[in-house]
Design an enzyme around this catalytic site. Sequence first.
Site, PDB file in Angstrom:
ATOM      1  N   ARG A 168       0.836  -1.209   0.000  1.00 13.18           N
ATOM      2  CA  ARG A 168       0.000   0.000   0.000  1.00 13.18           C
ATOM      3  C   ARG A 168       0.875   1.264   0.000  1.00 13.18           C
ATOM      4  O   ARG A 168       0.613   2.238   0.718  1.00 13.18           O
ATOM      5  CB  ARG A 168      -0.931   0.040   1.218  1.00 13.18           C
ATOM      6  CG  ARG A 168      -1.833  -1.141   1.357  1.00 13.18           C
ATOM      7  CD  ARG A 168      -2.952  -1.184   0.340  1.00 13.18           C
ATOM      8  NE  ARG A 168      -3.861  -2.265   0.645  1.00 13.18           N
ATOM      9  CZ  ARG A 168      -3.710  -3.511   0.195  1.00 13.18           C
ATOM     10  NH1 ARG A 168      -2.717  -3.819  -0.624  1.00 13.18           N
ATOM     11  NH2 ARG A 168      -4.575  -4.443   0.535  1.00 13.18           N
ATOM     12  N   SER A 243     -10.588   0.399   3.913  1.00 14.95           N
ATOM     13  CA  SER A 243      -9.803   0.090   5.120  1.00 14.95           C
ATOM     14  C   SER A 243      -9.172   1.376   5.621  1.00 14.95           C
ATOM     15  O   SER A 243      -8.484   2.055   4.853  1.00 14.95           O
ATOM     16  CB  SER A 243      -8.689  -0.906   4.791  1.00 14.95           C
ATOM     17  OG  SER A 243      -9.233  -2.046   4.191  1.00 14.95           O
ATOM     18  N   GLU A 338      -4.396   4.506   6.395  1.00 12.40           N
ATOM     19  CA  GLU A 338      -4.127   4.278   4.968  1.00 12.40           C
ATOM     20  C   GLU A 338      -4.531   5.480   4.110  1.00 12.40           C
ATOM     21  O   GLU A 338      -3.780   5.882   3.220  1.00 12.40           O
ATOM     22  CB  GLU A 338      -4.874   3.015   4.518  1.00 12.40           C
ATOM     23  CG  GLU A 338      -4.536   2.609   3.119  1.00 12.40           C
ATOM     24  CD  GLU A 338      -5.320   1.388   2.657  1.00 12.40           C
ATOM     25  OE1 GLU A 338      -4.994   0.276   3.080  1.00 12.40           O
ATOM     26  OE2 GLU A 338      -6.265   1.567   1.865  1.00 12.40           O
TER      27      GLU A 338
HETATM   28  P1  FAD Z   1      -8.398   9.654  -4.417  1.00 14.51           P
HETATM   29  O1  FAD Z   1      -9.017   9.290  -3.124  1.00 14.51           O
HETATM   30  O2  FAD Z   1      -9.056  10.686  -5.243  1.00 14.51           O
HETATM   31  O3  FAD Z   1      -6.894  10.079  -4.141  1.00 14.51           O
HETATM   32  C1  FAD Z   1      -6.076   9.316  -3.297  1.00 14.51           C
HETATM   33  C2  FAD Z   1      -4.678   9.946  -3.289  1.00 14.51           C
HETATM   34  O4  FAD Z   1      -4.110   9.851  -4.593  1.00 14.51           O
HETATM   35  C3  FAD Z   1      -4.721  11.436  -2.975  1.00 14.51           C
HETATM   36  O5  FAD Z   1      -3.545  11.748  -2.260  1.00 14.51           O
HETATM   37  C4  FAD Z   1      -4.703  12.096  -4.345  1.00 14.51           C
HETATM   38  O6  FAD Z   1      -4.131  13.385  -4.341  1.00 14.51           O
HETATM   39  C5  FAD Z   1      -3.837  11.146  -5.139  1.00 14.51           C
HETATM   40  N1  FAD Z   1      -4.207  11.093  -6.560  1.00 14.51           N
HETATM   41  C6  FAD Z   1      -5.419  10.761  -7.086  1.00 14.51           C
HETATM   42  N2  FAD Z   1      -5.340  10.788  -8.435  1.00 14.51           N
HETATM   43  C7  FAD Z   1      -4.072  11.140  -8.746  1.00 14.51           C
HETATM   44  C8  FAD Z   1      -3.357  11.339  -9.978  1.00 14.51           C
HETATM   45  N3  FAD Z   1      -3.945  11.172 -11.173  1.00 14.51           N
HETATM   46  N4  FAD Z   1      -2.057  11.698  -9.904  1.00 14.51           N
HETATM   47  C9  FAD Z   1      -1.432  11.875  -8.723  1.00 14.51           C
HETATM   48  N5  FAD Z   1      -2.051  11.706  -7.536  1.00 14.51           N
HETATM   49  C10 FAD Z   1      -3.346  11.336  -7.552  1.00 14.51           C
HETATM   50  N6  FAD Z   1      -7.776   0.249  -1.823  1.00 14.51           N
HETATM   51  C11 FAD Z   1      -7.060  -0.870  -2.070  1.00 14.51           C
HETATM   52  O7  FAD Z   1      -5.839  -0.801  -2.260  1.00 14.51           O
HETATM   53  N7  FAD Z   1      -7.661  -2.110  -2.082  1.00 14.51           N
HETATM   54  C12 FAD Z   1      -8.978  -2.256  -1.891  1.00 14.51           C
HETATM   55  O8  FAD Z   1      -9.473  -3.374  -1.934  1.00 14.51           O
HETATM   56  C13 FAD Z   1      -9.770  -1.089  -1.622  1.00 14.51           C
HETATM   57  N8  FAD Z   1     -11.088  -1.198  -1.358  1.00 14.51           N
HETATM   58  C14 FAD Z   1     -11.811  -0.085  -1.083  1.00 14.51           C
HETATM   59  C15 FAD Z   1     -13.169  -0.221  -0.801  1.00 14.51           C
HETATM   60  C16 FAD Z   1     -13.948   0.884  -0.521  1.00 14.51           C
HETATM   61  C17 FAD Z   1     -15.426   0.720  -0.224  1.00 14.51           C
HETATM   62  C18 FAD Z   1     -13.358   2.179  -0.529  1.00 14.51           C
HETATM   63  C19 FAD Z   1     -14.196   3.393  -0.259  1.00 14.51           C
HETATM   64  C20 FAD Z   1     -12.000   2.331  -0.777  1.00 14.51           C
HETATM   65  C21 FAD Z   1     -11.208   1.195  -1.057  1.00 14.51           C
HETATM   66  N9  FAD Z   1      -9.834   1.293  -1.324  1.00 14.51           N
HETATM   67  C22 FAD Z   1      -9.104   0.164  -1.601  1.00 14.51           C
HETATM   68  C23 FAD Z   1      -9.157   2.606  -1.303  1.00 14.51           C
HETATM   69  C24 FAD Z   1      -9.259   3.369  -2.657  1.00 14.51           C
HETATM   70  O9  FAD Z   1     -10.350   2.918  -3.415  1.00 14.51           O
HETATM   71  C25 FAD Z   1      -7.998   3.227  -3.502  1.00 14.51           C
HETATM   72  O10 FAD Z   1      -6.880   3.696  -2.808  1.00 14.51           O
HETATM   73  C26 FAD Z   1      -8.098   3.979  -4.834  1.00 14.51           C
HETATM   74  O11 FAD Z   1      -6.972   3.730  -5.640  1.00 14.51           O
HETATM   75  C27 FAD Z   1      -8.254   5.485  -4.643  1.00 14.51           C
HETATM   76  O12 FAD Z   1      -8.613   6.029  -5.907  1.00 14.51           O
HETATM   77  P2  FAD Z   1      -9.252   7.468  -6.021  1.00 14.51           P
HETATM   78  O13 FAD Z   1      -9.272   7.815  -7.471  1.00 14.51           O
HETATM   79  O14 FAD Z   1     -10.538   7.516  -5.322  1.00 14.51           O
HETATM   80  O15 FAD Z   1      -8.163   8.333  -5.275  1.00 14.51           O
HETATM   81  P1  NAP Z   2     -10.186 -10.623   4.822  1.00  8.02           P
HETATM   82  O1  NAP Z   2     -10.324 -11.526   3.641  1.00  8.02           O
HETATM   83  O2  NAP Z   2     -11.191 -10.677   5.921  1.00  8.02           O
HETATM   84  O3  NAP Z   2      -8.752 -10.815   5.449  1.00  8.02           O
HETATM   85  C1  NAP Z   2      -8.332 -10.022   6.555  1.00  8.02           C
HETATM   86  C2  NAP Z   2      -6.892  -9.610   6.323  1.00  8.02           C
HETATM   87  O4  NAP Z   2      -6.111 -10.778   6.278  1.00  8.02           O
HETATM   88  C3  NAP Z   2      -6.771  -8.901   4.995  1.00  8.02           C
HETATM   89  O5  NAP Z   2      -6.495  -7.574   5.276  1.00  8.02           O
HETATM   90  C4  NAP Z   2      -5.676  -9.625   4.236  1.00  8.02           C
HETATM   91  O6  NAP Z   2      -4.521  -8.818   4.026  1.00  8.02           O
HETATM   92  C5  NAP Z   2      -5.253 -10.763   5.147  1.00  8.02           C
HETATM   93  N1  NAP Z   2      -5.377 -12.053   4.432  1.00  8.02           N
HETATM   94  C6  NAP Z   2      -6.487 -12.825   4.296  1.00  8.02           C
HETATM   95  N2  NAP Z   2      -6.196 -13.960   3.630  1.00  8.02           N
HETATM   96  C7  NAP Z   2      -4.875 -13.892   3.330  1.00  8.02           C
HETATM   97  C8  NAP Z   2      -3.978 -14.764   2.641  1.00  8.02           C
HETATM   98  N3  NAP Z   2      -4.383 -15.933   2.143  1.00  8.02           N
HETATM   99  N4  NAP Z   2      -2.692 -14.358   2.496  1.00  8.02           N
HETATM  100  C9  NAP Z   2      -2.263 -13.190   2.995  1.00  8.02           C
HETATM  101  N5  NAP Z   2      -3.072 -12.324   3.660  1.00  8.02           N
HETATM  102  C10 NAP Z   2      -4.356 -12.672   3.828  1.00  8.02           C
HETATM  103  O7  NAP Z   2     -10.094  -9.108   4.306  1.00  8.02           O
HETATM  104  P2  NAP Z   2     -11.241  -8.146   3.782  1.00  8.02           P
HETATM  105  O8  NAP Z   2     -11.299  -6.988   4.659  1.00  8.02           O
HETATM  106  O9  NAP Z   2     -12.484  -8.909   3.466  1.00  8.02           O
HETATM  107  O10 NAP Z   2     -10.598  -7.655   2.396  1.00  8.02           O
HETATM  108  C11 NAP Z   2     -10.411  -8.560   1.334  1.00  8.02           C
HETATM  109  C12 NAP Z   2      -9.315  -8.011   0.436  1.00  8.02           C
HETATM  110  O11 NAP Z   2      -9.717  -6.747  -0.095  1.00  8.02           O
HETATM  111  C13 NAP Z   2      -8.002  -7.781   1.156  1.00  8.02           C
HETATM  112  O12 NAP Z   2      -6.947  -8.088   0.293  1.00  8.02           O
HETATM  113  C14 NAP Z   2      -8.031  -6.296   1.480  1.00  8.02           C
HETATM  114  O13 NAP Z   2      -6.744  -5.722   1.506  1.00  8.02           O
HETATM  115  C15 NAP Z   2      -8.828  -5.729   0.304  1.00  8.02           C
HETATM  116  N6  NAP Z   2      -9.557  -4.533   0.741  1.00  8.02           N
HETATM  117  C16 NAP Z   2      -8.851  -3.382   0.861  1.00  8.02           C
HETATM  118  C17 NAP Z   2      -9.483  -2.224   1.242  1.00  8.02           C
HETATM  119  C18 NAP Z   2      -8.722  -0.917   1.315  1.00  8.02           C
HETATM  120  O14 NAP Z   2      -9.330   0.125   1.433  1.00  8.02           O
HETATM  121  N7  NAP Z   2      -7.424  -0.950   1.244  1.00  8.02           N
HETATM  122  C19 NAP Z   2     -10.846  -2.221   1.531  1.00  8.02           C
HETATM  123  C20 NAP Z   2     -11.519  -3.429   1.444  1.00  8.02           C
HETATM  124  C21 NAP Z   2     -10.871  -4.583   1.041  1.00  8.02           C
HETATM  125  P3  NAP Z   2      -4.321  -7.790   2.818  1.00  8.02           P
HETATM  126  O15 NAP Z   2      -5.164  -6.602   3.165  1.00  8.02           O
HETATM  127  O16 NAP Z   2      -2.868  -7.501   2.860  1.00  8.02           O
HETATM  128  O17 NAP Z   2      -4.753  -8.441   1.545  1.00  8.02           O
END
Ligand code: FAD
Ligand code: NAP
Length: 342
Positions: A168, A243, A338
């Site tokens: 991340r 998250s 995050e």
């Molecule tokens: P924004 O929120 O608009 O921006 C995020 C950051 O990036 C800010 O600092 C912004 O200035 C910068 N930025 C945006 N666009 C640009 C650009 N073109 N150039 C330079 N900087 C830029 N993240 C995960 O990694 N895995 C997930 O599974 C995941 N699940 C999510 C689920 C939900 C319900 C929500 C609400 C969020 C989740 N996220 C997840 C977080 C988020 O969706 C990601 O980080 C996504 O990439 C953000 O995209 P955005 O366009 O909305 O960015």
């Molecule tokens: P989950 O499946 O309930 O698992 C809980 C945590 O355990 C996750 O964060 C995941 O880490 C880790 N995990 C589970 N199984 C794993 C495996 N086999 N090997 C290594 N790590 C494992 O998680 P969840 O909340 O439902 O999310 C599912 C996936 O979507 C995850 O990968 C999570 O990162 C992603 N997600 C991200 C966001 C965001 O905003 N960043 C929001 C929602 C979901 P990791 O997070 O490192 O994968």
Amino acid sequence: MNSLLNIIEHAPLDQFNTFGLQAKARYFADIKTIDELRDALVFAHQKNLPVIPLGGGSNVVLTGDLDAVILAIHMLGRSELVNDGKQVLIKAGAGENWHEFVLWTLEQGAFGLENLSLIPGTVGAAPIQNIGAYGVELKDRFVSLEAVSMETGELVEFTFEDCAFGYRDSVFKQAKRDRYIIVTVTLQLDCQLEAKLQYGQLQSLLMSRLGDKAPTGLEISQAVCDIRQQKLPDPKNIGNAGSFFKNPVVTSEKLSMLRASYPDIVAYPVGGQWKLAAGWLIDQAGLRGFRQGDVGTYEHQALVLVNHGQATGAEVVAFSQFVQAKVNETFDVNLEPEPRFY
Ligand code: FAD
Ligand code: NAP
């Protein structure tokens, strides 16, 4: 200025952050071309204000009004650059919606992004935190990106090595933070699906649907969407930024100490250390579904902080600090947010 840039003053940003927080931008512009972007940068220099690019606003916490030039990045475009029958190189504009882009790649018969289905936001933001889900990260498919320097307006290419991707994390959150606006991203995908099903929930859902039959890319994508829709709050209904904290990584010694008191602790090996499930820690600290005013943890996934209605950015920050303190007091483990706070 070369373009007809439309700059709005004191623009409300509630539609530009999925947390649904009230905040205004001193200046706001919708950016569809590099010319518009360069003009907006000149404007910001003239006003002596910082520039903040936004995509879908799904990874930000707006803590108040922003004395800045906010740029909504809406540069579109998807194209297949090379296809040798084994791999395909695809380039996309930063403003493309991430999930729609993933579905489009699958329609083209290009595989590798299916586990990243239904992540909100844009293509351009995906490299910023190296988005990841279900055992796949953007970096696994990343080739290069083009970005415009906020300082000079110059178009620069970043290779995989330049981006310094981590968990991340990328160079755009570290040494090159607030210095570039990403305008295109190029990824390398496969013409043959290599399913990544190590995440238990994904594997068991597909097994229940298909038995021993190998899933297609679309079936994996659909399963990921179904799990996410069941487990995560839809920002259209309840404000959130996904998250809220990264999963903390601890040493083997620390994990052994924690296991002595909490035998069920959820941990996964990463590079000689252990990744703890931050959602489990918050849950065990007694905070799943907990609420203070209009801010709380989501009842089905404690790692997600939610806005129950009229929460302010300051209340979200205070609540997140409360969660950090409680987890630290219970497990002696630090949680790092995050999303980016502005
Ligand atoms: P924004 O929120 O608009 O921006 C995020 C950051 O990036 C800010 O600092 C912004 O200035 C910068 N930025 C945006 N666009 C640009 C650009 N073109 N150039 C330079 N900087 C830029 N993240 C995960 O990694 N895995 C997930 O599974 C995941 N699940 C999510 C689920 C939900 C319900 C929500 C609400 C969020 C989740 N996220 C997840 C977080 C988020 O969706 C990601 O980080 C996504 O990439 C953000 O995209 P955005 O366009 O909305 O960015
Ligand atoms: P989950 O499946 O309930 O698992 C809980 C945590 O355990 C996750 O964060 C995941 O880490 C880790 N995990 C589970 N199984 C794993 C495996 N086999 N090997 C290594 N790590 C494992 O998680 P969840 O909340 O439902 O999310 C599912 C996936 O979507 C995850 O990968 C999570 O990162 C992603 N997600 C991200 C966001 C965001 O905003 N960043 C929001 C929602 C979901 P990791 O997070 O490192 O994968």
